[in-house]
Scaffold this motif. Structure first.
Motif, PDB file in Angstrom:
ATOM      1  N   HIS A 222      -2.516   5.576   2.550  1.00 36.07           N
ATOM      2  CA  HIS A 222      -2.138   6.729   2.412  1.00 36.07           C
ATOM      3  C   HIS A 222      -1.523   7.157   4.069  1.00 36.07           C
TER       4      HIS A 222
ATOM      5  N   ASN B 179       1.493  13.422   2.486  1.00 38.67           N
ATOM      6  CA  ASN B 179       0.838  13.344   1.929  1.00 38.67           C
ATOM      7  C   ASN B 179       0.440  13.906   0.361  1.00 38.67           C
ATOM      8  N   GLU B 180       0.633  14.314   0.463  1.00 36.84           N
ATOM      9  CA  GLU B 180       1.051  15.313  -0.803  1.00 36.84           C
ATOM     10  C   GLU B 180       1.573  14.646  -2.100  1.00 36.84           C
TER      11      GLU B 180
ATOM     12  N   ASP C 241       1.760  11.591  -2.868  1.00 40.92           N
ATOM     13  CA  ASP C 241       0.378  10.885  -3.767  1.00 40.92           C
ATOM     14  C   ASP C 241       1.257  11.878  -5.360  1.00 40.92           C
TER      15      ASP C 241
ATOM     16  N   GLN D 102       2.552   9.331  -8.936  1.00 45.25           N
ATOM     17  CA  GLN D 102       1.792   9.817  -9.965  1.00 45.25           C
ATOM     18  C   GLN D 102       3.164  10.109 -11.070  1.00 45.25           C
TER      19      GLN D 102
ATOM     20  N   ARG E 116       0.879   0.294  -3.243  1.00 43.03           N
ATOM     21  CA  ARG E 116       0.531   1.493  -3.941  1.00 43.03           C
ATOM     22  C   ARG E 116       0.543   1.284  -5.403  1.00 43.03           C
TER      23      ARG E 116
END
Length: 178
Positions: free
Chosen positions: A59, A67-68, A71, A75, A107
Motif C-alpha cells: 500500500h 489507499n481506501e 483497496d 477487491q 498485489r
C-alpha cells in the motif's frame, strides 16, 4: 454476480461523465451485479512520490483517501473509469488516482475487465485516443486485465447536457453486459 467499482473523476456537480456512470450502474445492477460508485470529488489524494515503497509493503505510504480506493479496486471484479476529457486526455485527478494505485502492480487483485466512460465538448471520435492509450498502458501493467469496453459522448459541455443522449443507453447496455 460480479463486484463492479465505478470511479467517477469529474469534480463538477451534475457532470455528464457521472451521469454515464449512473446509467452503467443501473445496467450492471439489472444483470444481478453488485455496484459501488466512488467519486474522486472531495477526496484527499496526493501525488505519487515515486518511492515504490508500495511495491514492498502493499500500500502507499501516503495516508490519504487513495489507499481506501485502491483497496476497493483490488477487491473488485470490474473497474469502470468515468472521466471528462480535458485537452484530449483523462482528467488530472484520474491520472493521479491511477498513479497512486501503483501497489496493485504487485498485489493480488480480482479485476480483469476495465471499462471507460468519457465525455467531452469535442465531438470528434478521436478525442479519446490518448485517454484510451493511457488506460491501456495502465491495464498492460495489470497482467490478466483487458479493456472490455468504452462509451464516448462528445459534443456536450454544460452540466447535465447529456440528458436524452443515446450514449446513456449505450452506457446502460454496456453495464448490463458486464
Amino acid at each position: 454476480m460480479k463486484n463492479v467499482l465505478i470511479i467517477t473523476t469529474s469534480l463538477r456537480n451534475g457532470s455528464n461523465s457521472s451521469m454515464l456512470a449512473e446509467y452503467f450502474k443501473e445496467g450492471a445492477i439489472s444483470s444481478g451485479n453488485k455496484v459501488e460508485i466512488v467519486s474522486l470529488k472531495n477526496k484527499n489524494i496526493s501525488f505519487c512520490r515515486g518511492c515504490f515503497a508500495c511495491q514492498k509493503i502493499g500500500h502507499c505510504v501516503i495516508d490519504d483517501d487513495a489507499n481506501e480506493i485502491t483497496d476497493k479496486m483490488a477487491q473488485s471484479d470490474v473497474i469502470v473509469w468515468a472521466t471528462p476529457v480535458y485537452y484530449y486526455e483523462m482528467s488530472g485527478q484520474m491520472k493521479t488516482m491511477i498513479d497512486r494505485a501503483n501497489s496493485l502492480f504487485s498485489r493480488e487483485r480480482s479485476f480483469k475487465d476495465v471499462y471507460i466512460l468519457a465525455t467531452s465538448d469535442d465531438n470528434d471520435p478521436h478525442t479519446i485516443d490518448a485517454l484510451v492509450k493511457g488506460v491501456e498502458g495502465w491495464i498492460k501493467c495489470m497482467k490478466g486485465s483487458r479493456l472490455a469496453g468504452k462509451v464516448f459522448v462528445g459534443g456536450i459541455e454544460e452540466e447535465r447536457a447529456i440528458e436524452g443522449n443515446k450514449g446513456l443507453q449505450e452506457a446502460f447496455d454496456l453495464g448490463k453486459g458486464v
